[in-house]
Design a protein around this motif. Structure first.
Motif, PDB file in Angstrom:
ATOM      1  N   VAL A 104       0.826  -1.247   0.059  1.00  0.00           N
ATOM      2  CA  VAL A 104      -0.110   0.095   0.006  1.00  0.00           C
ATOM      3  C   VAL A 104       0.877   1.166   0.047  1.00  0.00           C
ATOM      4  CG1 VAL A 104      -1.842  -1.089   1.128  1.00  0.00           C
ATOM      5  CG2 VAL A 104      -0.312   0.130   2.729  1.00  0.00           C
ATOM      6  N   LEU A 130       1.174   5.081   1.575  1.00  0.00           N
ATOM      7  CA  LEU A 130       0.763   6.038   2.601  1.00  0.00           C
ATOM      8  C   LEU A 130       1.141   7.459   2.044  1.00  0.00           C
ATOM      9  CD1 LEU A 130       2.075   4.327   5.822  1.00  0.00           C
ATOM     10  CD2 LEU A 130       0.097   4.190   4.470  1.00  0.00           C
ATOM     11  N   ARG A 131       0.149   8.345   2.019  1.00  0.00           N
ATOM     12  CA  ARG A 131       0.394   9.708   1.789  1.00  0.00           C
ATOM     13  C   ARG A 131      -0.086  10.583   3.079  1.00  0.00           C
ATOM     14  NH1 ARG A 131      -2.635   9.104  -3.514  1.00  0.00           N
ATOM     15  NH2 ARG A 131      -1.126   8.196  -4.756  1.00  0.00           N
ATOM     16  N   LEU A 132       0.850  11.581   3.359  1.00  0.00           N
ATOM     17  CA  LEU A 132       0.725  12.333   4.665  1.00  0.00           C
ATOM     18  C   LEU A 132       0.701  13.737   4.124  1.00  0.00           C
ATOM     19  CD1 LEU A 132       0.703  13.096   7.634  1.00  0.00           C
ATOM     20  CD2 LEU A 132       3.396  13.013   7.389  1.00  0.00           C
ATOM     21  N   VAL A 160      -3.574  11.257   6.974  1.00  0.00           N
ATOM     22  CA  VAL A 160      -2.828  10.218   6.260  1.00  0.00           C
ATOM     23  C   VAL A 160      -3.790   9.129   5.601  1.00  0.00           C
ATOM     24  CG1 VAL A 160      -1.508   7.975   6.761  1.00  0.00           C
ATOM     25  CG2 VAL A 160      -1.507  10.033   8.505  1.00  0.00           C
ATOM     26  N   GLY A 161      -3.350   9.210   4.276  1.00  0.00           N
ATOM     27  CA  GLY A 161      -4.432   8.258   3.284  1.00  0.00           C
ATOM     28  C   GLY A 161      -3.660   6.989   3.135  1.00  0.00           C
ATOM     29  N   VAL A 162      -4.320   6.045   2.865  1.00  0.00           N
ATOM     30  CA  VAL A 162      -3.561   4.695   2.654  1.00  0.00           C
ATOM     31  C   VAL A 162      -4.416   4.098   1.509  1.00  0.00           C
ATOM     32  CG1 VAL A 162      -3.545   2.396   3.681  1.00  0.00           C
ATOM     33  CG2 VAL A 162      -3.487   4.174   5.205  1.00  0.00           C
ATOM     34  N   TYR A 163      -3.641   4.027   0.438  1.00  0.00           N
ATOM     35  CA  TYR A 163      -4.042   3.467  -0.852  1.00  0.00           C
ATOM     36  C   TYR A 163      -3.550   2.301  -1.520  1.00  0.00           C
ATOM     37  CZ  TYR A 163      -5.212   8.524  -0.843  1.00  0.00           C
ATOM     38  OH  TYR A 163      -5.606   9.823  -0.584  1.00  0.00           O
ATOM     39  N   ARG A 179      -8.014   3.066   0.997  1.00  0.00           N
ATOM     40  CA  ARG A 179      -8.376   2.055   1.744  1.00  0.00           C
ATOM     41  C   ARG A 179      -8.798   2.577   3.048  1.00  0.00           C
ATOM     42  NH1 ARG A 179      -6.089  -2.947   0.095  1.00  0.00           N
ATOM     43  NH2 ARG A 179      -6.319  -2.962  -2.331  1.00  0.00           N
TER      44      ARG A 179
END
Length: 71
Positions: A5, A7-9, A23-26, A34
């Motif tokens: 996955v 992670l974007r902060l 925090v995005g989880v893709y 996600r």
């Protein structure tokens, strides 16, 4: 198991005494979201346990790095 996955902060909000992070989880593609987690961190005094201004070096670093989200 074994799935990768991304992670974007990003900084959602930079206030005088707090900073809100997202925090995005893709998954495999960018639109495969996600989870999205929002966290607010508050700067506090270790002596009084009251909120205090964010340290100026933190504020400068966030602005200099372009981390504050538009809008």
């Amino acid at each position: 198991m074994g799935e990768q996955v991304v992670l974007r902060l990003r900084v959602r909000r930079l206030g005088g005494r707090s900073i809100t992070l997202e925090v995005g989880v893709y998954g495999a593609c960018a639109n495969d979201v996600r989870a999205v987690i929002e966290q607010t961190l508050v700067s506090t005094s270790l002596d009084t346990h009251q909120s205090i201004a964010l340290p100026s070096d933190v504020v400068r670093a966030v602005h200099a790095g372009g981390y504050v989200a538009a809008g």
